[in-house]
Design an enzyme around this catalytic site. Structure first.
Site, PDB file in Angstrom:
ATOM      1  N   HIS A  43       0.848  -1.196   0.000  1.00  0.00           N
ATOM      2  CA  HIS A  43       0.000   0.000   0.000  1.00  0.00           C
ATOM      3  C   HIS A  43       0.880   1.242   0.000  1.00  0.00           C
ATOM      4  O   HIS A  43       1.958   1.264   0.596  1.00  0.00           O
ATOM      5  CB  HIS A  43      -0.920  -0.013   1.220  1.00  0.00           C
ATOM      6  N   GLU A  53      -4.302   1.790  -6.923  1.00  0.00           N
ATOM      7  CA  GLU A  53      -4.701   2.930  -6.102  1.00  0.00           C
ATOM      8  C   GLU A  53      -3.837   4.134  -6.461  1.00  0.00           C
ATOM      9  O   GLU A  53      -2.704   4.251  -5.971  1.00  0.00           O
ATOM     10  CB  GLU A  53      -4.533   2.610  -4.618  1.00  0.00           C
TER      11      GLU A  53
END
Length: 249
Positions: free
Chosen positions: A96, A166
């Protein structure tokens, strides 16, 4: 989305949630009947065991947010993939942008963590994404392709890997790329997966993440090569998370 790729809606709670949050979790688990998508909540490590026990026998899966590459050892404060599995997790988010930025994690460490997830029998959800500077320079697809190439080990299969795109500039900002932008990057990801893994790439799911909300979920989930969503803030509220899960066509 295609028939061979079942949609996945995953909620990343990040550093949020105490034991009292089980009420939201139970509401989510109770509201999943009849939905076509797989669903998962990734709470902080402190809640994984309790949450996994609470939703046992339901459609809701529990995942982790990170793991250390090693199985055990002198790594104060870290959690191994085996510990996640032992606590009840079935998957783990890796790479992430908040880990890449806050902890200076590069593609090599993400790759090692993916191998650790496989070792423990966890499904890795590998995150990739570009900065706003890279987006404005027209480098989004190239950046993401490089991350997929360098973060994902050889041997990935349709059942052993999920990719989550993302865009860093869209996380928590309320801004989202256009569906055309998303389709372009997801297409680039599908291409590099096919180049590396052949026919297996057709079954590897690619999620979109970055300010996914009930009011934009349907459009994003209908976009080419989008096989679900990695949801941040909206996953903390059962009603919002369920609305996103119900937006799957």
């Amino acid at each position: 989305m295609t028939a061979e790729r079942r949609p996945l809606i995953a909620g990343n709670w990040k550093m949020n949630g105490l034991r009292a949050a089980k009420s939201e979790l139970r509401t989510v688990a109770a509201g999943l009947a009849g939905l076509s998508a797989e669903t998962m909540i990734c709470p902080p490590f402190t809640l994984i065991g309790a949450f996994a026990a609470d939703v046992a026998g339901t459609q809701l899966m529990i995942g982790g947010q990170d793991c250390h590459p090693a199985e055990s050892g002198a790594h104060t404060g870290d959690i191994s993939a085996e510990m996640l599995r032992d606590a009840g997790a079935v998957a783990v988010i890796l790479g992430h942008s908040e880990r890449r930025i806050d902890h200076q994690e590069g593609d090599a460490i993400v790759k090692a963590k993916v191998k650790a997830a496989w070792r423990a029998g966890l499904l890795p959800v590998v995150c990739v994404g570009e900065t706003l500077v890279e987006r404005d320079a027209g480098e989004a697809a190239a950046v993401v392709t490089r991350q997929v190439r360098q973060s994902v080990p050889e041997g990935a299969t349709a059942v052993s890997l999920v990719i989550a795109y993302e865009p860093i500039w869209a996380i928590g900002t309320g801004r989202t790329p256009t569906t055309d932008d998303v389709a372009e990057v997801h297409g680039a990801i599908r291409h590099i997966l096919a180049e590396r893994f052949g026919a297996e790439a057709n079954g590897i799911r690619i999620l979109y993440g970055g300010s996914v909300k009930p009011d934009n979920a349907a459009a994003l989930l209908a976009t080419a090569n989008v096989d679900g969503a990695l949801v941040g803030g909206a996953s903390l509220k059962a009603a919002d998370f369920l609305a996103i899960a119900r937006a799957v066509g």
